[in-house]
Design a protein around this motif. Sequence first.
Motif, PDB file in Angstrom:
ATOM      1  N   ASP A  66       0.861  -1.172   0.000  1.00  0.00           N
ATOM      2  CA  ASP A  66       0.000   0.000   0.000  1.00  0.00           C
ATOM      3  C   ASP A  66       0.904   1.231   0.000  1.00  0.00           C
ATOM      4  N   SER A  67       0.457   2.318   0.484  1.00  0.00           N
ATOM      5  CA  SER A  67       1.262   3.536   0.404  1.00  0.00           C
ATOM      6  C   SER A  67       2.496   3.507   1.287  1.00  0.00           C
ATOM      7  N   THR A  68       2.484   2.722   2.319  1.00  0.00           N
ATOM      8  CA  THR A  68       3.625   2.721   3.254  1.00  0.00           C
ATOM      9  C   THR A  68       4.211   1.338   3.507  1.00  0.00           C
ATOM     10  N   ASN A  69       3.419   0.291   3.431  1.00  0.00           N
ATOM     11  CA  ASN A  69       3.866  -1.040   3.848  1.00  0.00           C
ATOM     12  C   ASN A  69       3.806  -2.048   2.708  1.00  0.00           C
ATOM     13  N   ALA A  70       4.672  -3.045   2.832  1.00  0.00           N
ATOM     14  CA  ALA A  70       4.661  -4.206   1.946  1.00  0.00           C
ATOM     15  C   ALA A  70       4.406  -5.446   2.818  1.00  0.00           C
ATOM     16  N   TYR A  71       3.702  -6.447   2.278  1.00  0.00           N
ATOM     17  CA  TYR A  71       3.329  -7.616   3.081  1.00  0.00           C
ATOM     18  C   TYR A  71       3.014  -8.785   2.153  1.00  0.00           C
ATOM     19  N   LEU A  72       2.927  -9.952   2.761  1.00  0.00           N
ATOM     20  CA  LEU A  72       2.569 -11.169   2.033  1.00  0.00           C
ATOM     21  C   LEU A  72       1.054 -11.306   2.047  1.00  0.00           C
ATOM     22  N   ARG A  73       0.441 -11.296   0.843  1.00  0.00           N
ATOM     23  CA  ARG A  73      -1.016 -11.272   0.753  1.00  0.00           C
ATOM     24  C   ARG A  73      -1.631 -12.661   0.603  1.00  0.00           C
ATOM     25  N   ASN A  74      -0.954 -13.553  -0.110  1.00  0.00           N
ATOM     26  CA  ASN A  74      -1.531 -14.868  -0.365  1.00  0.00           C
ATOM     27  C   ASN A  74      -0.423 -15.909  -0.472  1.00  0.00           C
ATOM     28  N   ILE A  75      -0.706 -17.112   0.131  1.00  0.00           N
ATOM     29  CA  ILE A  75       0.192 -18.268   0.003  1.00  0.00           C
ATOM     30  C   ILE A  75      -0.639 -19.410  -0.565  1.00  0.00           C
ATOM     31  N   THR A  76      -0.165 -20.018  -1.634  1.00  0.00           N
ATOM     32  CA  THR A  76      -0.824 -21.180  -2.230  1.00  0.00           C
ATOM     33  C   THR A  76       0.173 -22.333  -2.256  1.00  0.00           C
ATOM     34  N   PHE A  77      -0.282 -23.489  -1.758  1.00  0.00           N
ATOM     35  CA  PHE A  77       0.599 -24.664  -1.688  1.00  0.00           C
ATOM     36  C   PHE A  77      -0.091 -25.826  -2.390  1.00  0.00           C
ATOM     37  N   ASN A  78       0.575 -26.356  -3.412  1.00  0.00           N
ATOM     38  CA  ASN A  78       0.077 -27.494  -4.188  1.00  0.00           C
ATOM     39  C   ASN A  78       1.035 -28.664  -3.958  1.00  0.00           C
ATOM     40  N   TYR A  79       0.539 -29.762  -3.398  1.00  0.00           N
ATOM     41  CA  TYR A  79       1.408 -30.899  -3.055  1.00  0.00           C
ATOM     42  C   TYR A  79       0.915 -32.159  -3.752  1.00  0.00           C
ATOM     43  N   ASN A  80       1.848 -33.094  -3.924  1.00  0.00           N
ATOM     44  CA  ASN A  80       1.552 -34.379  -4.562  1.00  0.00           C
ATOM     45  C   ASN A  80       2.299 -35.467  -3.809  1.00  0.00           C
ATOM     46  N   LEU A  81       1.548 -36.325  -3.074  1.00  0.00           N
ATOM     47  CA  LEU A  81       2.122 -37.401  -2.265  1.00  0.00           C
ATOM     48  C   LEU A  81       1.593 -38.745  -2.754  1.00  0.00           C
ATOM     49  N   PRO A  82       2.247 -39.853  -2.403  1.00  0.00           N
ATOM     50  CA  PRO A  82       1.748 -41.171  -2.820  1.00  0.00           C
ATOM     51  C   PRO A  82       0.332 -41.457  -2.327  1.00  0.00           C
ATOM     52  N   ASP A  83      -0.026 -40.937  -1.130  1.00  0.00           N
ATOM     53  CA  ASP A  83      -1.343 -41.211  -0.563  1.00  0.00           C
ATOM     54  C   ASP A  83      -2.378 -40.150  -0.899  1.00  0.00           C
ATOM     55  N   GLY A  84      -1.998 -39.127  -1.624  1.00  0.00           N
ATOM     56  CA  GLY A  84      -2.973 -38.104  -1.965  1.00  0.00           C
ATOM     57  C   GLY A  84      -2.298 -36.806  -2.364  1.00  0.00           C
ATOM     58  N   SER A  85      -3.070 -35.952  -2.961  1.00  0.00           N
ATOM     59  CA  SER A  85      -2.580 -34.651  -3.397  1.00  0.00           C
ATOM     60  C   SER A  85      -3.632 -33.607  -3.061  1.00  0.00           C
ATOM     61  N   GLY A  86      -3.220 -32.338  -3.138  1.00  0.00           N
ATOM     62  CA  GLY A  86      -4.172 -31.289  -2.818  1.00  0.00           C
ATOM     63  C   GLY A  86      -3.598 -29.913  -3.070  1.00  0.00           C
ATOM     64  N   LEU A  87      -4.479 -28.949  -2.973  1.00  0.00           N
ATOM     65  CA  LEU A  87      -4.100 -27.552  -3.134  1.00  0.00           C
ATOM     66  C   LEU A  87      -4.778 -26.750  -2.028  1.00  0.00           C
ATOM     67  N   VAL A  88      -3.980 -26.019  -1.259  1.00  0.00           N
ATOM     68  CA  VAL A  88      -4.500 -25.218  -0.149  1.00  0.00           C
ATOM     69  C   VAL A  88      -3.947 -23.808  -0.275  1.00  0.00           C
ATOM     70  N   TYR A  89      -4.609 -22.873   0.375  1.00  0.00           N
ATOM     71  CA  TYR A  89      -4.128 -21.488   0.318  1.00  0.00           C
ATOM     72  C   TYR A  89      -4.526 -20.755   1.600  1.00  0.00           C
ATOM     73  N   ASN A  90      -3.865 -19.627   1.836  1.00  0.00           N
ATOM     74  CA  ASN A  90      -4.134 -18.786   2.991  1.00  0.00           C
ATOM     75  C   ASN A  90      -4.072 -17.330   2.535  1.00  0.00           C
ATOM     76  N   ASP A  91      -5.113 -16.567   2.832  1.00  0.00           N
ATOM     77  CA  ASP A  91      -5.186 -15.166   2.415  1.00  0.00           C
ATOM     78  C   ASP A  91      -4.923 -14.195   3.561  1.00  0.00           C
ATOM     79  N   THR A  92      -4.344 -14.689   4.656  1.00  0.00           N
ATOM     80  CA  THR A  92      -4.075 -13.819   5.796  1.00  0.00           C
ATOM     81  C   THR A  92      -2.905 -12.879   5.480  1.00  0.00           C
ATOM     82  N   LYS A  93      -3.019 -11.658   5.924  1.00  0.00           N
ATOM     83  CA  LYS A  93      -1.948 -10.670   5.725  1.00  0.00           C
ATOM     84  C   LYS A  93      -0.789 -10.994   6.671  1.00  0.00           C
ATOM     85  N   LEU A  94       0.384 -11.267   6.118  1.00  0.00           N
ATOM     86  CA  LEU A  94       1.533 -11.718   6.903  1.00  0.00           C
ATOM     87  C   LEU A  94       2.774 -10.882   6.577  1.00  0.00           C
TER      88      LEU A  94
END
Length: 304
Positions: free
Chosen positions: A184-212
């Motif tokens: 924004d005008s003064t600060n920089a931050y992490l807005r979104n994290i997306t994690f896509n994984y692939n394992l032998p027992d399953g796969s998935g895609l998750v995300y977090n929209d918390t400001k970090l």
Amino acid sequence: MKLTTSCIFLILLITSGFCDDAFTTSSPTETTNTSAETVTTTTDSTTQSTSQQPDTTPSTTTNLPTTSSTEPPTTTTTIKPTTTSQPDTTTPSPSPTTLPPSTTTKSPKPPTPAEGSWNVTEGNLTCIRADLEIRFQIIVQDRVEYIALSPNATSSGNCKLSDTTQELELEDSNYKLTMIFEKDSTNAYLRNITFNYNLPDGSGLVYNDTKLFSVKIGNSYMCDSSNDVIFRNVTMEVLRIRIQAFGSIGNKDFGIAEKCEADNTVNDMVPIAVGIALLVLVVVVLIAYFVGRRRSRQKGYQSV
């Protein structure tokens, strides 16, 4: 003469009667049965015969009553030993139950991630820099799996995703991590994290929209203390991080570090501990001074 003869005859008669009584008296006959005892006593008649006169003594027969003595039958009572039946206190052994083999798979030991360094550079502008030590804890089919962020993961990104957003992607054989930064005008931050994984027992895609990891533009975020970022079934364990977005041209290193609250709490404990130690030292010095002064006064009084 006749008188003498009569006396002699009378004496003989009496004598003969006593002898007959002694020898002609029948002994009693005893008859014993199993049920009764009969005693019969018979007194036979005594007959005196003389050659001179007939027997004038009548025959006397005495019939004693028959006495039957009935003995009571002998009763033998056999007392059987009384046996008290004790209740059966033996607990029946349970029948052996064959349990099915456990199918629970033991969770693997969490790996220790190595620190990796990545950046996004376009021309002479390095817009994103990241030093990361991260591990992902993933729950798959009631089991916990781990993926450690590899320092060999390939990096890509975009310094001009938009006027206010930049992107960093880290990819390996079984996962892809995407970070979207905003400002924004003064600060920089992490807005979104997306994690896509692939394992032998399953796969998935998750995300977090918390400001970090918010810092002033031009500064970097640094934290040496562990903290967690929660997704749906994934926990991102951030063991160490130093990250900066929206870098300026010509800046070849991280900007001023802004530490996380956890690190500041640890650092604040040091001056507090030092202050307490100095306070204790001052108190000890004052006590020693007053004790020494009192002793010197007592010696002065004694000398006077």
